[in-house]
Design an enzyme around this catalytic site. Sequence first.
Site, PDB file in Angstrom:
ATOM      1  N   CYS B   8       0.935  -1.239  -0.082  1.00 17.72           N
ATOM      2  CA  CYS B   8       0.025  -0.090  -0.007  1.00 17.72           C
ATOM      3  C   CYS B   8       0.824   1.157  -0.010  1.00 17.72           C
ATOM      4  O   CYS B   8       1.947   1.230  -0.011  1.00 17.72           O
ATOM      5  CB  CYS B   8      -0.952   0.016   1.082  1.00 17.72           C
ATOM      6  SG  CYS B   8      -0.200   0.356   2.859  1.00 17.72           S
ATOM      7  N   ALA B   9       0.401   2.546   0.294  1.00 16.70           N
ATOM      8  CA  ALA B   9       1.207   3.656   0.057  1.00 16.70           C
ATOM      9  C   ALA B   9       2.311   3.922   0.773  1.00 16.70           C
ATOM     10  O   ALA B   9       3.507   3.737   0.426  1.00 16.70           O
ATOM     11  CB  ALA B   9       0.041   5.036   0.350  1.00 16.70           C
TER      12      ALA B   9
END
Lengths: 435, 102
Positions: B8-9
């Site tokens: 994810c980010a």
Amino acid sequence: MSSFSETLFGVIENRISPVAGRLSSQRHVIAIRDGFIASMPFLIVGSFMLLFAHPPFAANSQWAFAQWWLGMADRYAEQIMMPYNMTMGIMALYIASAIAYNLAQGYKMNGFMAASLSLMAFLVVAAPQTNKGLPVMSLGGEGIFTAIMVALFSTELMHFLQKHNIGFKLPEQVPPKIRQSFDLLIPIIAIFLTLFPLSLWIQHQFHMLLPQAIMSIFAPIISASDSLPAILIAVLLCHLLWFAGIHGAVIVGGILQAFWLTNLGINQQDLTAGQPVTHVFIEPFWQFFIVIGGSGSTMGLVLLYLRSRSAHLRTIGKLSIIPGMFNINEPVIFGSPVVMNPLLFIPFICAPLVNATIAYTATRTELVNHVISLAPWTTPAPIGAAWSTGWDFRAIILVAVLVGISTLIYYPFFRMYERQLLQQERETLTAAESA
Amino acid sequence: MNKILLCCAAGMSTSMVVQRMEKAAKDQGIELEIKAIGIEEFQQEIDKYDCCLLGPQIKYKLADFKPIADSLNKPISVINSMDYGMLNGAKILNDTLKLIQA
């Protein structure tokens, strides 16, 4: 759904998201963002020390503890400020190397060598030696934009030379470690043939260093970045992206970081010089006042969920309350879901916009102090707000007020959504019973 | 041993999903190695895992990552956003195992 909101969602999904997606996967944007992230621990610790040097008390305070702190801060000012001077005070050095390192990684080149080259190139243009000392003046906030440009330039230069095989050819028998140390010779020479003459020319022509020249070009943009309209546009863009299911804070924050750090640098300089502190838009302002509990300022929504009659929303509330305190809110955003949910669109966009307007006004009218220090973004909002404003306890009250207001903004929309879910939950129940 | 990569980010919220998936795997007696990373580590890590799952907030990266994953013959997909939000470890785990076997 009305045709207006359909058009709006269509625009977000088909126009804004792809552009933002491409932007956030762009090699240089990623390198700049990750470079800032890598420099952050130094800046957090360093700016923390600034708070010790500037006790939040009036000089004539009667409190013994306040007197002791004030006395100590006065007597040991130089020693207390040393950690600050070696981190925040010269932050552009860390940023210049960290961005080059990350860009080199993106090109699968040697990160350490790129970082060293960038560091040298930055020192050449920002701190030319005078009287046996390196001037530090341009190595702090003033050097940030220069650091970004120098890091990108020197790493691109290295990449260009490597790609076209320009360098010393050593025989195969030479050990790789030694060959590596020769690889930097040409890039270093190239810096002295390009950036150095440019720096000399600017010094001669304008009687200033490259960072000062760049700052004078950027000055209007930087002061514009500190205005309420700019803040509202940034907040709006970030939340439109989140609404489309894209991590808007990473993209918008990544771009804003250079402005945030420049504004912070100016505030800290004014503080240490005894001047009034004037800049508002710095990361803690965004993190602890605008997006309390995460993007969308969802803390208010989570509080409503905790006591919802809908089993689904109550579950989300319980899942989200702890991460939410540390400003992580993916469970609320994807679990509710807020993403692409027309019922929650208005409050999700409005709550942070309202927060921004109120907090901006409160800061400008000196109801709370300006941000003068950084705190990690995962710090719970009331603590983070007090910490970053120099232990101003009025900031805690402001956070509480803002959570209250965003709860009110979310409330009617939450009720509508809850009613819809309750209806569905009843239908599933009757279906299960009749089956 | 199933080796799963979550991306994810910043690797922050995925690490919450990782905990839930590990627990689900333990309950079902499935051996599992699972790791949460940020997007910038994807290229270095994908090779060492059987498959990769993206958090829904970075679904736009699928277009970039899929050719890389395909060339290494690793399945890749985006986690269902509702399961992600509800931290539904068991469901995500089962979907993933199907993805690996497919």
